[in-house]
Design a protein around this motif. Structure first.
Motif, PDB file in Angstrom:
ATOM      1  N   UNK A  92      12.974  -6.542  10.103  1.00 32.45           N
ATOM      2  CA  UNK A  92      12.062  -5.491   9.661  1.00 32.45           C
ATOM      3  C   UNK A  92      11.998  -5.350   8.154  1.00 32.45           C
ATOM      4  N   UNK A 102       5.068  -6.484   8.585  1.00 27.94           N
ATOM      5  CA  UNK A 102       5.848  -5.470   9.303  1.00 27.94           C
ATOM      6  C   UNK A 102       4.969  -4.329   9.798  1.00 27.94           C
ATOM      7  N   UNK A 103       3.734  -4.227   9.257  1.00 29.55           N
ATOM      8  CA  UNK A 103       2.840  -3.185   9.774  1.00 29.55           C
ATOM      9  C   UNK A 103       2.433  -3.474  11.209  1.00 29.55           C
ATOM     10  N   UNK A 143       4.505  -4.657  13.458  1.00 28.49           N
ATOM     11  CA  UNK A 143       5.683  -4.591  14.315  1.00 28.49           C
ATOM     12  C   UNK A 143       5.953  -3.130  14.661  1.00 28.49           C
ATOM     13  N   UNK A 164       0.132   4.747  11.082  1.00 27.33           N
ATOM     14  CA  UNK A 164      -0.027   3.391  11.615  1.00 27.33           C
ATOM     15  C   UNK A 164      -1.485   2.972  11.640  1.00 27.33           C
ATOM     16  N   UNK A 165      -2.372   3.871  11.248  1.00 32.52           N
ATOM     17  CA  UNK A 165      -3.771   3.494  11.140  1.00 32.52           C
ATOM     18  C   UNK A 165      -4.656   3.965  12.285  1.00 32.52           C
TER      19      UNK A 165
END
Lengths: 333, 452
Positions: free
Chosen positions: A78, A100-101, A103, A129-130
């Motif tokens: 991570x 990593x975004x 994961x 997280x978007x």
């Protein structure tokens, strides 16, 4: 004796060009790979050349005794800690900061704002997280139903028990439906009912296309969930491969027979081909474990037994992950 | 919505909703308004009880000499002795007994006011002034000067010094050193307080995220720099909100209190005086005919103060306050964030706090000096040094500072906070994910040099 299995196959590579094309193929086969990761802490080798190959849409168990280096490896994946050497690949390309975004990471020590309300916090983390506000709300509501925690929306995190906090943490980890999920000790602190819910959801995530990598001490969950495992001890890989292959490799050609009758009638017939390992009798029903020596098989044993005693059940003993774990770690010392 | 604005929003909303913020927002203006209004109000409050004082005048000089006021009455006792009055004092209903001995004209200690209460200063002054003046006129009259009254009237002069600041454009502005000092002091102190309070909030927030491992989750969504800047910006907005609430509600409270407590306060006389040509002040100025009764000294002071407050350019003051607050805060907040990221818990912060607190405390000391001599070279240099400039410059501005100095100070401040933010971000990025390691300054320097 450590067993090294390469996804059940042995591949020998010779020429340089072949090697290159093999590497491309090799990377393409796996969602995530770690290659010869080394990490030192104050002169202690926490990870020594550890490699992982996680196939797509599989559940991958990372096992090891306490302090083996599992969490260190997960933190390296991570990008929380940097490895001293070694490389990481995601979908065949080297892992970069922005990867990593994609994961979903569930840390071992839970990371939530204690003073924040459950619902608000979940929405906040989902939006980071978007996800849109609407989308976050509807997904969170769905998961709150699944975990039966609808009534918690306005509770503060600090008012929840450890297990309850973990449910929230789990939900916010999977909410944005990442392709790769990494859980550090996901089952610790859960009661059996919630463990069962969680296991069911992990399997469902895999079936929907996600790949799951998790560390655990709970061998029961490994047997139920994992397709592949890596067992690390003292920073080194001591066992790796498909779980069925590993269990086969550890089996000792022993059969368990439940029966009624006198086992002593059988003894003379066993001769050199079979060995009675242990036997016991409870309430008229006997249980015997018989190992097959070379040049024989289960059918012959069954044929031999069937005339002497009344057989209730007959099955091959396949070692549990618990036994394999203990044996592998013991052998490593 | 971008991720950083989500972070800003969270930082802002969770803090503004906190009980401490709400309490501060309510309590702050009440305290400020009280500080402005209560002294004026106390000087204004009229005591409601009429005080009757029995006068025993053994000198027989002062019959009906002491002027009576609404609340102060005098009974001149002809035939009653002091002793009997003292005995019957409890039943008599008198506030006090004023005894004037025969030697009053040459012994200053010959007047005694007996009372079971503590007579206030105003009462004592009222009596002693009246007696002094009367004795003075008695003594003067023994010289037998012709037209004495006329002479006395013509020599009586009142001097009231007004200070008028000359600025470059030849414009004149009435200023009050006292008020400028107060405003400068308040501004500088407020910036100092804001930097400390909100800077410490940044630090505590960073430590919370670090020790709760929230960062580990969040940095899989945002970059560490975004997380840090989001926090710093969010808390800056909290500070601005607090400031706005304080200013607006203090202003409202003071206005309301003024309307309720001083309904007759009328600034016109002072404004009239202001419009008069400064050149005429050399001559004896007859009081303007419209001016009603001479306002009391206290009232006059209050009105001058209000007038001087009016003359402070609040747009410039609030504008520069906001700039220097933000500049100073941004400079220090990033350092506070770096400290928070470098340690594992709040008790470990001490070793790194020293370099942050020392310049701030130094700024307060220099500010106190700057208020007394805003033009001194110490004040000048410390209002340029970015680590002290926001506090010191703020204290100097009410006295008037050349524009180039302010702009230079602002420019240096901006450049420095960009620099500290860059440096802090480097420390933050490494420190926030580092546990169980005692960090030294050397270690921090290493983190700053990390590439990437």
């Amino acid at each position: 004796m450590p067993v090294h299995l390469y996804a059940g196959r042995n591949i020998i590579i010779s020429s340089g060009q072949d090697r290159q094309s093999f590497e491309n193929l090799h990377h393409a086969m796996f969602v995530f790979q770690a290659e010869k990761i080394v990490k030192q802490f104050n002169g202690n080798l926490a990870l020594n050349q550890v490699s992982l190959d996680v196939p797509e849409q599989s559940i991958y168990g990372l096992l090891g005794p306490n302090g083996a280096g599992k969490t260190t490896l997960i933190r390296i994946i991570n990008r929380i800690t940097a490895p001293d050497s070694g490389r990481l690949f995601l979908n065949g390309h080297e892992l970069s900061a922005s990867d990593i975004y994609t994961i979903g990471y569930l840390p071992e020590e839970r990371g939530l704002y204690k003073k924040m309300k459950v619902g608000e916090q979940a929405v906040y983390l989902a939006r980071l997280k978007g996800l849109s506000k609407q989308e976050s709300l509807s997904r969170i509501k769905h998961w709150f139903e699944v975990f039966e925690i609808r009534g918690w929306w306005n509770k503060k995190i600090e008012e929840l028990s450890k297990g309850m906090q973990q449910k929230i943490q789990f939900i916010v980890t999977i909410l944005h439906e990442p392709k790769l999920l990494i859980f550090d000790e996901p089952f610790s602190g859960f009661d059996p009912i919630n463990t069962a819910i969680l296991k069911k959801e992990v399997l469902a995530l895999r079936d929907k296309g996600a790949t799951v990598l998790f560390s655990t001490h709970d061998m029961g969950s490994v047997e139920q969930l994992c397709d592949h495992i890596t067992l690390i001890d003292k920073g080194r890989t001591i066992l790796q491969g498909e779980i069925n292959d590993i269990r086969s490799a550890y089996k000792s050609d022993t059969y368990e027979v439940r029966f009624t009758g006198d086992i002593n009638l059988v003894r003379p017939a066993l001769k050199a081909d079979f060995e009675l390992v242990e036997q016991s009798t409870t309430g008229g029903t006997g249980t015997a474990k018989i190992r097959i020596m070379h040049h024989s098989n289960g059918n012959e044993l069954l044929a031999l037994l069937i005339n002497k005693i009344h057989i209730l059940s007959f099955n091959e003993l396949i070692p549990g992950m618990n036994d394999i774990f203990i044996r592998a770690v013991k052998d490593n010392t | 919505m971008s991720k950083i604005s989500l972070i800003i929003q969270r930082e802002y909303i969770t803090r503004v909703r906190k009980r401490t913020f709400i309490i501060m927002s309510v309590l702050g203006p009440v305290i400020f308004a009280a500080m402005m209004i209560v002294p004026a109000w106390l000087s204004q409050v009229k005591e409601q009880d009429v005080k009757k004082i029995a006068v025993v005048d053994s000198s027989k000089l002062f019959r009906n000499v002491i002027p009576e006021t609404e609340l102060l009455k005098f009974d001149y006792m002809e035939n009653t002795s002091l002793e009997t009055l003292k005995k019957t004092y409890a039943q008599s209903g008198y506030y006090g007994i004023l005894y004037i001995s025969q030697v009053v004209t040459y012994d200053p200690n010959s007047v005694i006011l007996y009372s079971d209460k503590q007579p206030n200063l105003a009462t004592k002054m009222h009596i002693s002034n009246a007696l002094e003046n009367y004795i003075k006129s008695l003594k003067l009259s023994t010289y037998d000067i012709k037209d004495l009254d006329m002479i006395l009237k013509s020599i009586k002069t009142t001097i009231n010094i007004r200070t008028i600041k000359l600025s470059e454009g030849g414009k004149e502005k009435e200023s009050s050193t006292g008020i400028a000092m107060a405003v400068g002091y308040a501004g500088g102190l407020l910036i100092y307080m804001f930097i400390f309070i909100f800077g410490a909030q940044v630090m505590r927030g960073v430590i919370e995220e670090k020790t709760n491992r929230i960062v580990e989750v969040v940095i899989s969504s945002v970059r560490p720099f975004q997380l840090m800047m989001g926090k710093i910006t969010g808390i800056a907005l909290v500070g601005l909100t607090q400031f706005l609430i304080w200013t607006v509600s203090t202003f409202l409270l003071v206005s309301i209190a003024r309307a309720v407590l001083f309904p007759n306060l009328n600034l016109n006389p002072t404004e009239k005086v202001l419009t008069q040509d400064v050149m005429t002040s050399g001559q004896t100025v007859a009081p303007a005919p419209e001016v009603p009764a001479e306002p009391s000294a206290d009232m006059q002071q209050l009105m001058t103060a209000m007038q001087a407050l009016k003359n402070i350019d609040f747009v410039v003051m609030i504008g520069s306050f906001l700039f220097f607050f933000l500049g100073g805060y941004l400079l220090y907040a990033s350092l506070f964030a770096a400290v928070g990221a470098a340690v594992d818990n709040e008790t470990d912060t001490q070793q790194f706090m020293l370099p942050i607190t020392v310049p701030l405390i130094l700024a307060i000391f220099v500010m106190i000096g700057a208020i007394n001599s805003p033009g001194s070279s110490v004040s000048f240099w410390f209002s340029l040094i970015p680590f002290t400039s926001s506090v010191v410059m703020m204290a100097r501005i009410p006295f008037g500072v050349p524009v180039w100095e302010v702009l230079l100070s602002m420019a240096i401040l901006v450049l420095t906070f960009l620099g500290t933010t860059w440096m802090a971000a480097k420390i933050y990025r490494t420190g926030i994910l580092m546990y169980g390691k005692k960090v030294s300054y050397r270690e921090l320097a290493k983190w700053i040099r990390y590439k990437g």
